[in-house]
Design a protein around this motif. Structure first.
Motif, PDB file in Angstrom:
ATOM      1  N   ASN A 175      10.722  -8.515   2.826  1.00 13.71           N
ATOM      2  CA  ASN A 175       9.895  -7.741   3.752  1.00 13.71           C
ATOM      3  C   ASN A 175      10.742  -6.602   4.322  1.00 13.71           C
ATOM      4  OD1 ASN A 175       8.961  -6.958   6.493  1.00 13.71           O
ATOM      5  ND2 ASN A 175       7.306  -8.405   6.045  1.00 13.71           N
ATOM      6  N   LEU A 176      10.274  -5.401   4.107  1.00 13.65           N
ATOM      7  CA  LEU A 176      11.077  -4.211   4.397  1.00 13.65           C
ATOM      8  C   LEU A 176      11.475  -4.087   5.870  1.00 13.65           C
ATOM      9  CD1 LEU A 176      12.181  -2.002   2.604  1.00 13.65           C
ATOM     10  CD2 LEU A 176      10.178  -0.617   3.172  1.00 13.65           C
ATOM     11  N   ARG A 214      -0.848   0.860   1.568  1.00 15.95           N
ATOM     12  CA  ARG A 214      -0.626  -0.453   0.957  1.00 15.95           C
ATOM     13  C   ARG A 214      -1.647  -0.568  -0.168  1.00 15.95           C
ATOM     14  NH1 ARG A 214       1.881  -4.396   4.932  1.00 15.95           N
ATOM     15  NH2 ARG A 214       0.710  -5.991   3.827  1.00 15.95           N
ATOM     16  N   THR A 215      -1.268  -1.202  -1.254  1.00 18.64           N
ATOM     17  CA  THR A 215      -2.188  -1.253  -2.388  1.00 18.64           C
ATOM     18  C   THR A 215      -2.666  -2.668  -2.702  1.00 18.64           C
ATOM     19  OG1 THR A 215      -0.374  -1.450  -3.943  1.00 18.64           O
ATOM     20  CG2 THR A 215      -1.127   0.779  -3.442  1.00 18.64           C
ATOM     21  N   ILE A 216      -2.054  -3.667  -2.037  1.00 19.20           N
ATOM     22  CA  ILE A 216      -2.414  -5.053  -2.361  1.00 19.20           C
ATOM     23  C   ILE A 216      -3.355  -5.628  -1.310  1.00 19.20           C
ATOM     24  CG2 ILE A 216      -1.512  -7.364  -2.841  1.00 19.20           C
ATOM     25  CD1 ILE A 216       1.217  -5.848  -3.417  1.00 19.20           C
ATOM     26  N   ASN A 217      -3.031  -5.408  -0.065  1.00 24.99           N
ATOM     27  CA  ASN A 217      -3.875  -5.939   1.011  1.00 24.99           C
ATOM     28  C   ASN A 217      -3.761  -5.040   2.240  1.00 24.99           C
ATOM     29  OD1 ASN A 217      -1.354  -6.606   2.220  1.00 24.99           O
ATOM     30  ND2 ASN A 217      -1.341  -8.531   1.102  1.00 24.99           N
ATOM     31  N   ARG A 218      -4.563  -5.347   3.263  1.00 23.74           N
ATOM     32  CA  ARG A 218      -4.626  -4.521   4.485  1.00 23.74           C
ATOM     33  C   ARG A 218      -4.858  -3.058   4.108  1.00 23.74           C
ATOM     34  NH1 ARG A 218       0.438  -5.544   7.653  1.00 23.74           N
ATOM     35  NH2 ARG A 218      -0.201  -7.695   7.322  1.00 23.74           N
ATOM     36  N   LEU A 254       4.919   1.634  -1.692  1.00 17.15           N
ATOM     37  CA  LEU A 254       6.096   0.962  -2.251  1.00 17.15           C
ATOM     38  C   LEU A 254       5.874   0.613  -3.716  1.00 17.15           C
ATOM     39  CD1 LEU A 254       7.093  -1.402   0.704  1.00 17.15           C
ATOM     40  CD2 LEU A 254       8.399   0.534  -0.181  1.00 17.15           C
ATOM     41  N   GLU A 255       4.608   0.430  -4.084  1.00 14.54           N
ATOM     42  CA  GLU A 255       4.301   0.053  -5.458  1.00 14.54           C
ATOM     43  C   GLU A 255       4.428   1.239  -6.405  1.00 14.54           C
ATOM     44  OE1 GLU A 255       2.372  -0.761  -2.849  1.00 14.54           O
ATOM     45  OE2 GLU A 255       2.426  -2.945  -2.774  1.00 14.54           O
ATOM     46  N   GLY A 313       2.314  -2.622   9.417  1.00 13.99           N
ATOM     47  CA  GLY A 313       2.945  -3.366   8.331  1.00 13.99           C
ATOM     48  C   GLY A 313       4.367  -2.905   8.121  1.00 13.99           C
ATOM     49  N   ALA A 314       5.085  -3.714   7.344  1.00 13.48           N
ATOM     50  CA  ALA A 314       6.531  -3.535   7.203  1.00 13.48           C
ATOM     51  C   ALA A 314       6.926  -2.150   6.698  1.00 13.48           C
ATOM     52  CB  ALA A 314       7.096  -4.612   6.284  1.00 13.48           C
ATOM     53  N   GLN A 315       6.052  -1.537   5.903  1.00 13.73           N
ATOM     54  CA  GLN A 315       6.400  -0.214   5.359  1.00 13.73           C
ATOM     55  C   GLN A 315       6.630   0.800   6.482  1.00 13.73           C
ATOM     56  OE1 GLN A 315       3.430  -1.733   4.934  1.00 13.73           O
ATOM     57  NE2 GLN A 315       2.151  -0.411   6.198  1.00 13.73           N
ATOM     58  N   TYR A 370      -4.911  -9.393   7.496  1.00 13.59           N
ATOM     59  CA  TYR A 370      -5.124  -9.054   6.085  1.00 13.59           C
ATOM     60  C   TYR A 370      -6.524  -8.506   5.802  1.00 13.59           C
ATOM     61  CZ  TYR A 370      -0.486 -10.689   5.048  1.00 13.59           C
ATOM     62  OH  TYR A 370       0.882 -10.805   5.017  1.00 13.59           O
TER      63      TYR A 370
HETATM   64  N1  UDP Z   1       3.617  -4.649   0.900  1.00 12.30           N
HETATM   65  C1  UDP Z   1       3.290  -3.501   0.226  1.00 12.30           C
HETATM   66  N2  UDP Z   1       2.007  -3.271  -0.158  1.00 12.30           N
HETATM   67  C2  UDP Z   1       1.010  -4.142   0.117  1.00 12.30           C
HETATM   68  C3  UDP Z   1       1.333  -5.327   0.811  1.00 12.30           C
HETATM   69  C4  UDP Z   1       2.648  -5.542   1.192  1.00 12.30           C
HETATM   70  O1  UDP Z   1       4.163  -2.690  -0.058  1.00 12.30           O
HETATM   71  O2  UDP Z   1      -0.128  -3.879  -0.255  1.00 12.30           O
HETATM   72  C5  UDP Z   1       5.006  -4.900   1.294  1.00 12.30           C
HETATM   73  C6  UDP Z   1       5.219  -4.744   2.800  1.00 12.30           C
HETATM   74  O3  UDP Z   1       5.565  -3.437   3.146  1.00 12.30           O
HETATM   75  C7  UDP Z   1       6.353  -5.704   3.047  1.00 12.30           C
HETATM   76  C8  UDP Z   1       6.131  -6.808   2.039  1.00 12.30           C
HETATM   77  O4  UDP Z   1       5.306  -6.238   1.024  1.00 12.30           O
HETATM   78  O5  UDP Z   1       7.605  -5.099   2.785  1.00 12.30           O
HETATM   79  C9  UDP Z   1       5.484  -8.030   2.661  1.00 12.30           C
HETATM   80  O6  UDP Z   1       4.234  -7.682   3.216  1.00 12.30           O
HETATM   81  P1  UDP Z   1       3.491  -8.604   4.294  1.00 12.30           P
HETATM   82  O7  UDP Z   1       2.049  -8.209   4.359  1.00 12.30           O
HETATM   83  O8  UDP Z   1       3.814 -10.026   4.005  1.00 12.30           O
HETATM   84  O9  UDP Z   1       4.241  -8.276   5.660  1.00 12.30           O
HETATM   85  P2  UDP Z   1       3.944  -7.191   6.794  1.00 12.30           P
HETATM   86  O10 UDP Z   1       3.813  -5.867   6.123  1.00 12.30           O
HETATM   87  O11 UDP Z   1       2.701  -7.620   7.482  1.00 12.30           O
HETATM   88  O12 UDP Z   1       5.173  -7.268   7.666  1.00 12.30           O
END
Ligand code: UDP
Length: 538
Positions: free
Chosen positions: A122-123, A252-256, A281-282, A304-306, A405
């Motif tokens: 997690n970034l 974000r491309t996977i969720n949220r 990030l993807e 989110g972490a990004q 999410y």
């Molecule tokens: N992440 C991402 N794209 C997504 C979902 C997650 O790049 O669509 C990255 C996110 O930035 C983090 C890691 O995957 O570095 C874990 O994401 P998570 O949702 O678990 O944590 P959060 O972002 O809520 O701290």
């Protein structure tokens, strides 16, 4: 980067003899396990027992010598996350004579920094818990230079961001699993164990709901020294007076997800008359993201972490954090706290989706992706009806995960309105101002002179000289605060004054002793220290 431990640098017999005769030597800084970092000579590690070993011998040293308090709960935290029970460090003790019966030690010639990464996938955790603390732990001890080697003992594999850890030293970092391939008994010639917590700004909610740390000790200056180092290592040069201003949407491309991203980009471009680009990030390399963010005027992203990447934004830039439905921005502030650190010089704006119509939920996903199907029906219904996630502890609160999410259709007029309340004209980087904020020294040569008029009236004339450093500074406004306290009383009369002398007559009694406290204030909020108290008798 060199992978192998070079045994060539070491006179094996001399090293073994020193270990047997001198044993382990440990001297630590810090009073508690939560602020301790230890320096060792000849600390060993059994890769079979997965234990560190302290060898007692004629010259061994153990400071602090805690006795069994070493286990209450541990000698120190191996990660920068405070007092987490999965992150404790300790060693087992043996007499050096036991070495005769043990595997032949393999010596680690490099100066080692031994620590745990907290959550390397997690970034936010990577930067906040690991990279910044490692960087500043290395700054603290001069032999932890670029030739030092990092040892990560948390037991994780490299993880997706390992390249970032590699930037911190010229030697390949080693993981716990890899130590097995080096030998059965490793002995670190010189090592430091533990990480400095001095740069961390957030606590994740293990014992109380998450929030900024109580006593933040880092400013934007140190954050920016670190990012400068990272950018140098990534071969990214700061483009001076780069031509075009632009906005970055970090998606974000996977969720949220932001469901109407195209519409959002168009709207931002139109409103601010700036090119607007997306990164993720993807889809982008880390260097490309840093290059783009480090010249951006505004960064817009879902919570989110990004968003930790706003540490690479130029001074004067704006961070816009989008929160899904039912998530109160005030309760999740790692990125707000970062952006508003003194000297970060970023503008921070939070926007929250308040419209249930604009959220898309995923009740049927696995629990760790926010699914709630595993909960009983009543609880599911309560969560779905709720309009705000109540404050909670880390890390598995299903209502929080469910809301975190969600995907969001961003209400564009509402978002633009919120941004416009802060960003009046064009957003954008500003020229660095230096120095940021300097504090006054003590006022000098304070004196008082009393005069008594009759039996009920008195005056106190107090004068002082400017603080020594003022004559070298350009300060917009210089004021003085004076407290007059009657000896033996708890209360005092405060005054804010513009000149270096003042005669006090209000509430001054004859034949009384007053304590006079004086300090200088720059620009309304930079409070200097009080000078030594003046004793004045009327
Ligand atoms: N992440 C991402 N794209 C997504 C979902 C997650 O790049 O669509 C990255 C996110 O930035 C983090 C890691 O995957 O570095 C874990 O994401 P998570 O949702 O678990 O944590 P959060 O972002 O809520 O701290």
């Amino acid at each position: 980067q060199s992978q192998e431990l070079s045994q060539a640098q070491i006179d094996y017999h001399a090293a073994l003899q020193a270990l047997v005769e001198d044993g382990t030597r440990m001297v630590c800084t810090g009073r508690m396990h939560t602020d301790r970092i230890c320096r060792f000579e000849s600390l060993c590690y059994s890769t079979e027992a997965e234990e560190f070993i302290y060898f007692h011998s004629n010259s061994s040293v153990m400071l602090p010598n805690l006795g069994s308090r070493r286990f209450q709960p541990a000698l120190l935290d191996l990660s920068s996350v405070e007092d987490h029970n999965t992150q404790y460090f300790n060693f087992v003790e043996l007499p050096a004579a036991a070495l005769k019966f043990m595997p032949k030690p393999v010596f680690v010639p490099d100066v080692a920094l031994i620590a745990n990464r907290f959550n390397p996938d997690n970034l936010m955790h990577v930067f906040h818990d690991d990279l910044l603390p490692i960087y500043y732990t290395m700054q603290q001890f001069s032999d932890l230079d670029l030739e030092a080697r990092l040892f990560f003992m948390e037991g994780w594999s490299e993880g997706v961001h390992f390249d970032l850890y590699k930037l911190l030293s010229n030697k390949q970092p080693l993981l716990r699993e890899q130590l097995k391939t080096l030998g059965r008994l490793l002995c670190f010639t010189k090592s430091y164990v533990g990480l400095s917590k001095i740069t961390t700004w957030y606590q994740y909610g293990f014992v109380q709901p998450q929030g900024p740390k109580a006593n933040i000790l880092v400013s934007g200056n140190e954050i920016r020294q670190f990012t400068k180092f990272m950018m140098y290592k990534l071969n990214i040069s700061l483009e001076e007076s780069s031509s075009e201003e632009y906005i970055v949407v970090f998606s974000r491309t996977i969720n949220r997800l932001i469901l109407n991203e195209a519409e959002l980009i168009l709207a931002l471009a139109q409103e601010f008359q700036m090119k607007t680009i997306t990164v993720s990030l993807e889809e982008h390399s880390f260097s490309d993201i840093v290059r783009l963010i480090s010249n951006a005027s505004m960064l817009v992203s879902m919570h989110g972490a990004q968003l930790v990447m706003s540490l690479f934004l130029p001074r004067g830039a704006t961070v816009v954090e989008l929160f899904p439905y039912a998530i109160n921005p005030e309760h999740y502030t790692p990125y707000k706290t970062l952006a508003t650190l003194p000297g970060m010089d970023l503008q921070y704006i939070a926007w929250q989706n308040t419209d249930r119509e604009d959220t898309v939920t995923y009740p049927d996903r696995p629990w760790d992706q926010g699914g709630i199907a595993h909960l009983d029906k009543a609880e599911q219904e309560r969560i779905i009806k709720s309009t705000e996630v109540p404050r909670h502890l880390c890390c598995r609160n299903p209502e929080w995960l469910f809301r975190a999410y969600q995907d969001t259709k961003v209400n564009i007029p509402s978002l633009i309105h919120v941004i416009r309340q802060t960003v009046k004209s064009k957003p954008g980087p500003k020229k660095q101002k230096w120095p940021g904020s300097l504090y006054p020294g003590k006022v000098r040569d304070a004196k008082c002179q009393a005069s008594v008029q009759g039996t009920s009236e008195a005056k106190l004339a107090v004068s002082w000289q400017i603080p020594w450093n003022l004559k070298y500074l350009k300060v917009r406004e210089v004021k003085y605060e004076v407290w007059i306290q009657e000896q033996g009383e708890n209360t005092y009369m405060p005054y804010i004054l513009s000149h270096q002398n003042h005669t006090f007559s209000e509430n001054i009694k004859p034949f009384t002793i007053y304590l006079v406290w004086i300090r200088c204030i720059f620009n309304k909020n930079l409070l200097g220290p009080f000078a030594d108290v003046l004793l004045c008798s009327t």
